[in-house]
Design a protein around this motif. Structure first.
Motif, mmCIF file in Angstrom:
data_model
loop_
_atom_site.group_PDB
_atom_site.id
_atom_site.type_symbol
_atom_site.label_atom_id
_atom_site.label_comp_id
_atom_site.label_asym_id
_atom_site.label_seq_id
_atom_site.Cartn_x
_atom_site.Cartn_y
_atom_site.Cartn_z
ATOM 1 N N VAL A 117 0.914 -1.216 -0.042
ATOM 2 C CA VAL A 117 -0.006 -0.064 0.059
ATOM 3 C C VAL A 117 0.860 1.318 0.002
ATOM 4 C CG1 VAL A 117 -1.749 1.180 1.246
ATOM 5 C CG2 VAL A 117 -1.956 -1.363 1.293
ATOM 6 N N LEU A 118 0.629 2.047 -0.725
ATOM 7 C CA LEU A 118 1.474 3.311 -0.962
ATOM 8 C C LEU A 118 0.743 4.330 -0.219
ATOM 9 C CD1 LEU A 118 2.481 3.531 -4.621
ATOM 10 C CD2 LEU A 118 3.631 2.592 -2.783
ATOM 11 N N PRO A 119 1.535 5.415 0.269
ATOM 12 C CA PRO A 119 1.051 6.663 0.761
ATOM 13 C C PRO A 119 0.657 7.656 -0.177
ATOM 14 C CG PRO A 119 3.366 6.635 1.163
ATOM 15 C CD PRO A 119 2.941 5.467 0.346
ATOM 16 N N PRO A 120 -0.294 8.675 -0.156
ATOM 17 C CA PRO A 120 -0.415 9.628 -1.031
ATOM 18 C C PRO A 120 0.783 10.517 -1.512
ATOM 19 C CG PRO A 120 -1.393 10.290 1.001
ATOM 20 C CD PRO A 120 -1.009 9.038 1.046
ATOM 21 N N SER A 121 1.807 10.632 -0.510
ATOM 22 C CA SER A 121 3.042 11.378 -0.934
ATOM 23 C C SER A 121 3.850 10.824 0.153
ATOM 24 C CB SER A 121 2.563 12.974 -0.565
ATOM 25 O OG SER A 121 2.243 13.268 0.936
ATOM 26 N N GLY A 122 5.323 11.173 -0.250
ATOM 27 C CA GLY A 122 6.532 10.725 0.473
ATOM 28 C C GLY A 122 6.603 9.156 0.695
ATOM 29 N N GLY A 123 7.370 8.560 1.766
ATOM 30 C CA GLY A 123 7.568 7.279 1.884
ATOM 31 C C GLY A 123 8.631 6.495 1.029
ATOM 32 N N ASN A 124 9.237 7.469 0.284
ATOM 33 C CA ASN A 124 10.463 6.913 -0.085
ATOM 34 C C ASN A 124 11.434 6.208 0.882
ATOM 35 O OD1 ASN A 124 9.858 7.897 -2.585
ATOM 36 N ND2 ASN A 124 11.581 8.803 -3.086
ATOM 37 N N THR A 125 12.154 4.886 0.273
ATOM 38 C CA THR A 125 13.188 4.342 1.371
ATOM 39 C C THR A 125 14.386 4.715 0.722
ATOM 40 O OG1 THR A 125 11.397 2.753 1.947
ATOM 41 C CG2 THR A 125 13.794 2.192 2.260
ATOM 42 N N GLU A 126 15.281 5.318 1.521
ATOM 43 C CA GLU A 126 16.615 5.783 1.061
ATOM 44 C C GLU A 126 17.768 4.660 1.836
ATOM 45 O OE1 GLU A 126 16.572 10.376 0.574
ATOM 46 O OE2 GLU A 126 16.906 9.855 2.630
ATOM 47 N N PHE A 127 18.784 4.802 0.921
ATOM 48 C CA PHE A 127 20.009 3.895 1.296
ATOM 49 C C PHE A 127 21.152 4.544 0.965
ATOM 50 C CE2 PHE A 127 16.271 1.430 -0.362
ATOM 51 C CZ PHE A 127 16.124 0.570 0.536
ATOM 52 N N ALA A 128 22.149 4.044 1.624
ATOM 53 C CA ALA A 128 23.620 4.548 1.546
ATOM 54 C C ALA A 128 24.628 3.542 1.679
ATOM 55 C CB ALA A 128 23.859 5.646 2.510
ATOM 56 N N ASN A 129 25.507 3.402 0.444
ATOM 57 C CA ASN A 129 26.409 2.352 0.478
ATOM 58 C C ASN A 129 27.836 2.649 1.225
ATOM 59 O OD1 ASN A 129 28.264 0.326 -0.316
ATOM 60 N ND2 ASN A 129 27.732 0.411 -2.488
ATOM 61 N N CYS A 130 27.903 1.976 2.592
ATOM 62 C CA CYS A 130 29.216 2.406 3.387
ATOM 63 C C CYS A 130 30.275 1.343 3.133
ATOM 64 C CB CYS A 130 28.460 1.898 5.063
ATOM 65 S SG CYS A 130 27.272 3.254 5.448
ATOM 66 N N TYR A 131 30.154 0.616 2.103
ATOM 67 C CA TYR A 131 31.342 -0.119 1.488
ATOM 68 C C TYR A 131 32.056 0.869 0.711
ATOM 69 C CZ TYR A 131 30.425 -5.176 2.613
ATOM 70 O OH TYR A 131 30.419 -6.410 3.247
ATOM 71 N N ALA A 132 31.208 1.550 -0.251
ATOM 72 C CA ALA A 132 31.830 2.365 -1.251
ATOM 73 C C ALA A 132 32.441 3.804 -0.646
ATOM 74 C CB ALA A 132 30.899 2.994 -2.304
ATOM 75 N N ALA A 133 31.363 4.097 0.351
ATOM 76 C CA ALA A 133 31.862 5.261 1.181
ATOM 77 C C ALA A 133 32.915 5.143 1.830
ATOM 78 C CB ALA A 133 30.828 5.864 2.021
ATOM 79 N N TYR A 134 33.448 4.030 2.622
ATOM 80 C CA TYR A 134 34.594 3.773 3.047
ATOM 81 C C TYR A 134 35.726 3.783 2.067
ATOM 82 C CZ TYR A 134 38.722 1.780 5.337
ATOM 83 O OH TYR A 134 40.188 1.289 5.719
ATOM 84 N N GLU A 135 35.538 3.174 0.947
ATOM 85 C CA GLU A 135 36.655 2.873 0.138
ATOM 86 C C GLU A 135 37.193 4.193 -0.550
ATOM 87 O OE1 GLU A 135 34.819 0.052 -2.406
ATOM 88 O OE2 GLU A 135 35.305 -1.565 -0.935
ATOM 89 N N ASP A 136 36.259 5.139 -0.543
ATOM 90 C CA ASP A 136 36.778 6.387 -1.287
ATOM 91 C C ASP A 136 37.240 7.455 -0.408
ATOM 92 O OD1 ASP A 136 35.838 5.551 -3.468
ATOM 93 O OD2 ASP A 136 33.907 6.721 -3.818
ATOM 94 N N LEU A 137 37.335 7.198 1.162
ATOM 95 C CA LEU A 137 37.769 8.109 1.909
ATOM 96 C C LEU A 137 39.371 8.315 1.802
ATOM 97 C CD1 LEU A 137 36.510 6.814 5.651
ATOM 98 C CD2 LEU A 137 36.037 8.943 4.510
ATOM 99 N N PRO A 138 39.743 9.415 1.988
ATOM 100 C CA PRO A 138 41.193 9.845 1.848
ATOM 101 C C PRO A 138 42.141 8.873 2.601
ATOM 102 C CG PRO A 138 40.000 11.915 1.986
ATOM 103 C CD PRO A 138 38.979 10.628 2.335
ATOM 104 N N GLU A 139 43.196 8.588 2.240
ATOM 105 C CA GLU A 139 44.051 7.504 3.129
ATOM 106 C C GLU A 139 44.227 8.092 4.655
ATOM 107 O OE1 GLU A 139 44.743 4.295 2.409
ATOM 108 O OE2 GLU A 139 43.726 4.727 0.750
#
Length: 274
Positions: A117-139
């Motif tokens: 069941v969808l809401p009339p507005s909003g309700g997206n689910t957001e994600f963040a890739n913490c593997y890629a985020a770590y790998e791209d950190l400066p050394e």
């Protein structure tokens, strides 16, 4: 059956769509490939696959061991309607970046959500890739954080949505426990990811101002472009994410809208380790 896993990237650093048929997915033929792709991409989207509960559970079983909810359910309705879901208070924390089960001995491997069941507005689910985020950190940043430990507690997530709880509620949540975890998780695969989210209370042994800046700065980095993906639901979509290396949160929507998702989970296979 012999076929090809039909997958296409959503963004360079996160997310893939799986375009195989329901029958192909339920056969289990692509289970190993799906698991490998999940670790690499963080999030897999199955557009309008329209699994019913039995099919979603059967598909989950092709990928590993199903993890039951604390109430014993294998399929859990995600809803803020108390007539639909028994976990309304617990689900209020879903609007803030988190991993599931950080203070458990072994966090779940993955979650699978199907939209009903969808809401009339909003309700997206957001994600963040913490593997890629770590790998791209400066050394130099990797070196600075490599040995840091963070105290995680369920009660800290309570304060995000109820900053002034009564004493009895706070006591109950504190009794759920806390756990010291590495800020950088070295997985059995050898890859590393950041362990962040609203259960993270403080960096152990670090001044509280500096601790807040470290945790906030890394969360801001990990949830920014290009590591971020926001899924706009259609009824029948299923989304699966790697809970060991991907933060997630729900976006706001009308609380009385009846929004409903059904969740299955894969049992954890490794503890969080430095």
């Amino acid at each position: 059956m012999t076929g090809v896993l039909k997958a296409e990237d959503i963004k360079p650093k996160i997310g893939s769509r799986i375009l195989n048929s329901k029958e192909e997915l339920l056969s289990g033929e692509f289970s190993a490939e799906i698991r490998d792709l999940l670790e690499q991409r963080g999030v897999l989207v199955f557009p309008k696959i329209n699994f019913n509960d039995e099919e979603q559970l059967a598909f989950t079983r092709t990928l590993g061991t199903v993890a039951k909810e604390r109430s014993g359910e294998e399929v859990f309705p995600i809803s803020l309607d108390p007539k639909v879901s028994s976990g309304v208070d617990y689900l209020k924390g879903a609007f803030y970046w988190h991993f599931d089960g950080t203070i458990q001995p072994m966090p779940i491997l993955a979650s699978l959500l199907s939209s009903k069941v969808l809401p009339p507005s909003g309700g997206n689910t957001e994600f963040a890739n913490c593997y890629a985020a770590y790998e791209d950190l400066p050394e130099e940043e990797k070196e600075r954080i490599k040995d840091l430990k963070v105290m995680h507690s369920t009660w800290n997530s309570l304060l995000y949505y109820e900053p002034e709880p009564n004493q009895e509620k706070l006591k109950q949540w504190i009794e759920l426990g806390e756990k010291e975890l590495p800020l950088v998780w070295t997985h059995t695969s050898g890859r590393k990811s950041l362990v962040l989210g609203c259960t993270a209370h403080h960096v152990v042994g670090v001044d509280h101002n500096e601790s807040a800046l470290i945790l906030n700065g890394l969360r801001e980095w990990a949830t920014s472009e290009p590591y971020h993906y926001s899924h706009e639901w259609s009824v029948g979509d299923m989304v699966m994410w790697d809970n060991t290396g991907t933060l997630h949160r729900a976006m706001p929507y009308p609380m009385d809208s009846g929004r409903e998702l059904h969740r299955t989970k894969l049992a954890g296979e490794e503890p969080i380790a430095a």
